[in-house]
Design a protein around this motif. Structure first.
Motif, mmCIF file in Angstrom:
data_model
loop_
_atom_site.group_PDB
_atom_site.id
_atom_site.type_symbol
_atom_site.label_atom_id
_atom_site.label_comp_id
_atom_site.label_asym_id
_atom_site.label_seq_id
_atom_site.Cartn_x
_atom_site.Cartn_y
_atom_site.Cartn_z
ATOM 1 N N GLY A 98 0.791 -1.224 0.000
ATOM 2 C CA GLY A 98 0.000 0.000 0.000
ATOM 3 C C GLY A 98 0.824 1.275 0.000
ATOM 4 O O GLY A 98 0.269 2.363 0.118
ATOM 5 N N GLY A 99 2.145 1.162 -0.146
ATOM 6 C CA GLY A 99 3.000 2.338 -0.109
ATOM 7 C C GLY A 99 2.785 3.234 -1.318
ATOM 8 O O GLY A 99 2.540 2.754 -2.423
ATOM 9 N N SER A 100 2.881 4.551 -1.108
ATOM 10 C CA SER A 100 2.648 5.492 -2.210
ATOM 11 C C SER A 100 3.389 6.796 -1.964
ATOM 12 O O SER A 100 3.408 7.302 -0.835
ATOM 13 C CB SER A 100 1.158 5.773 -2.363
ATOM 14 N N VAL A 101 3.967 7.351 -3.015
ATOM 15 C CA VAL A 101 4.606 8.666 -2.896
ATOM 16 C C VAL A 101 3.569 9.753 -2.669
ATOM 17 O O VAL A 101 3.900 10.866 -2.251
ATOM 18 C CB VAL A 101 5.449 9.004 -4.151
ATOM 19 N N LEU A 102 2.307 9.478 -2.944
ATOM 20 C CA LEU A 102 1.244 10.458 -2.749
ATOM 21 C C LEU A 102 0.795 10.549 -1.292
ATOM 22 O O LEU A 102 0.080 11.474 -0.917
ATOM 23 C CB LEU A 102 0.038 10.113 -3.632
ATOM 24 N N ASN A 103 1.226 9.601 -0.483
ATOM 25 C CA ASN A 103 0.862 9.582 0.936
ATOM 26 C C ASN A 103 1.864 10.427 1.729
ATOM 27 O O ASN A 103 3.047 10.084 1.799
ATOM 28 C CB ASN A 103 0.870 8.142 1.449
ATOM 29 N N PRO A 104 1.421 11.540 2.317
ATOM 30 C CA PRO A 104 2.358 12.412 3.046
ATOM 31 C C PRO A 104 3.097 11.704 4.177
ATOM 32 O O PRO A 104 4.178 12.151 4.579
ATOM 33 C CB PRO A 104 1.459 13.525 3.592
ATOM 34 N N ALA A 105 2.540 10.632 4.697
ATOM 35 C CA ALA A 105 3.172 9.917 5.804
ATOM 36 C C ALA A 105 4.221 8.916 5.333
ATOM 37 O O ALA A 105 4.968 8.369 6.152
ATOM 38 C CB ALA A 105 2.097 9.202 6.632
ATOM 39 N N HIS A 106 4.291 8.661 4.042
ATOM 40 C CA HIS A 106 5.232 7.670 3.527
ATOM 41 C C HIS A 106 6.610 8.300 3.369
ATOM 42 O O HIS A 106 6.732 9.440 2.918
ATOM 43 C CB HIS A 106 4.742 7.122 2.181
ATOM 44 N N PRO A 107 7.689 7.571 3.719
ATOM 45 C CA PRO A 107 9.046 8.128 3.596
ATOM 46 C C PRO A 107 9.394 8.601 2.184
ATOM 47 O O PRO A 107 10.167 9.548 2.024
ATOM 48 C CB PRO A 107 9.944 6.953 4.016
ATOM 49 N N ALA A 108 8.820 7.963 1.160
ATOM 50 C CA ALA A 108 9.146 8.333 -0.224
ATOM 51 C C ALA A 108 8.358 9.542 -0.720
ATOM 52 O O ALA A 108 8.555 9.978 -1.854
ATOM 53 C CB ALA A 108 8.902 7.139 -1.156
ATOM 54 N N HIS A 109 7.480 10.088 0.140
ATOM 55 C CA HIS A 109 6.680 11.246 -0.284
ATOM 56 C C HIS A 109 7.556 12.435 -0.655
ATOM 57 O O HIS A 109 7.204 13.243 -1.517
ATOM 58 C CB HIS A 109 5.704 11.636 0.822
ATOM 59 N N GLU A 110 8.709 12.536 -0.010
ATOM 60 C CA GLU A 110 9.621 13.636 -0.308
ATOM 61 C C GLU A 110 10.121 13.590 -1.758
ATOM 62 O O GLU A 110 10.578 14.603 -2.288
ATOM 63 C CB GLU A 110 10.819 13.610 0.642
ATOM 64 N N CYS A 111 10.007 12.438 -2.396
ATOM 65 C CA CYS A 111 10.465 12.295 -3.777
ATOM 66 C C CYS A 111 9.504 12.955 -4.764
ATOM 67 O O CYS A 111 9.886 13.227 -5.907
ATOM 68 C CB CYS A 111 10.597 10.817 -4.140
ATOM 69 N N LEU A 112 8.285 13.222 -4.325
ATOM 70 C CA LEU A 112 7.250 13.699 -5.240
ATOM 71 C C LEU A 112 7.620 15.022 -5.886
ATOM 72 O O LEU A 112 7.350 15.243 -7.069
ATOM 73 C CB LEU A 112 5.914 13.812 -4.499
ATOM 74 N N ASN A 113 8.231 15.909 -5.139
ATOM 75 C CA ASN A 113 8.597 17.224 -5.658
ATOM 76 C C ASN A 113 10.106 17.432 -5.743
ATOM 77 O O ASN A 113 10.574 18.551 -5.944
ATOM 78 C CB ASN A 113 7.975 18.321 -4.799
ATOM 79 N N ALA A 114 10.865 16.355 -5.575
ATOM 80 C CA ALA A 114 12.321 16.455 -5.628
ATOM 81 C C ALA A 114 12.812 16.484 -7.078
ATOM 82 O O ALA A 114 12.160 15.965 -7.980
ATOM 83 C CB ALA A 114 12.952 15.280 -4.885
#
Length: 205
Positions: A98-114
């Protein structure tokens, strides 16, 4: 006879007024069907590309050039797009199904705008990166685009987990494109995005 002509002219005038009101509404309706029909077609292409990419990432596992191969699969799936319509591609460590970059709580969320990847979390690619040759990949420190979350166990990195006996790695693929509206009645355009997470296929014990 004069009364009849007056009524006829009045009917024509009323018809013109009604047409003046109805025609713009009808035009907006037709253009709306066209614009959002094309946008939905492009969204389906994005959704299929993210699914094809995730399946490829799962199958290529810890291959040194896994990301390059995933990019080729996505390019093939979106070959109807213009070269710069794919704005962003993120290949990330989802952690779970269920992991997603769109989830603000997920560690990879920081990749969304990087603009670049995040160490041990994701590799981020833009439209220009997708055109690069295979030599731009391969996890070499300081030079290759896929060095942040390296597929292979190289240069002190662990690589992606492919052992059937260990806890699996879940790889996610996120694709974002830009759809430009033709008429401009509904704005300049919209961003379309989709992502999918899959478990990496076990390749050894």
């Amino acid at each position: 006879m004069r009364r009849f002509h007056r009524r006829a002219r009045g009917s024509r005038g009323a018809a013109l007024v009604e047409a003046a009101f109805i025609t713009p509404v009808f035009a907006v309706l037709i253009f709306g069907i066209l614009e959002f029909g094309l946008a939905f077609r492009d969204y389906l292409t994005v959704a299929n590309a993210s699914r094809d990419g995730a399946r490829a990432a799962s199958a290529f596992g810890d291959d040194q050039y896994a990301d390059y191969n995933v990019i080729q699969v996505i390019r093939q799936a979106t070959k109807g797009f213009k070269p710069n319509e794919i704005r962003r591609l993120i290949i990330f460590d989802a952690g779970a199904v269920g992991g997603s970059v769109l989830n603000p709580a997920h560690p990879a969320h920081e990749c969304l705008n990087a603009t670049v990847g995040s160490l041990n979390r994701c590799n981020v690619y833009d439209a220009e990166d997708l055109k690069l040759p295979k030599s731009a990949f391969g996890c070499q420190p300081g030079q290759n685009l896929d060095r942040y979350w390296c597929p292979a166990a190289l240069n002190g990195q662990n690589g992606r987990e492919v052992r059937a006996s260990g806890p699996p790695d879940y790889v996610g693929v996120y694709v974002q494109t830009r759809h430009e509206f033709i008429t401009g009645l509904f704005g300049p355009g919209i961003n379309l995005e989709d992502g999918l997470v899959m478990r990496i296929e076990p390749q050894d014990l």
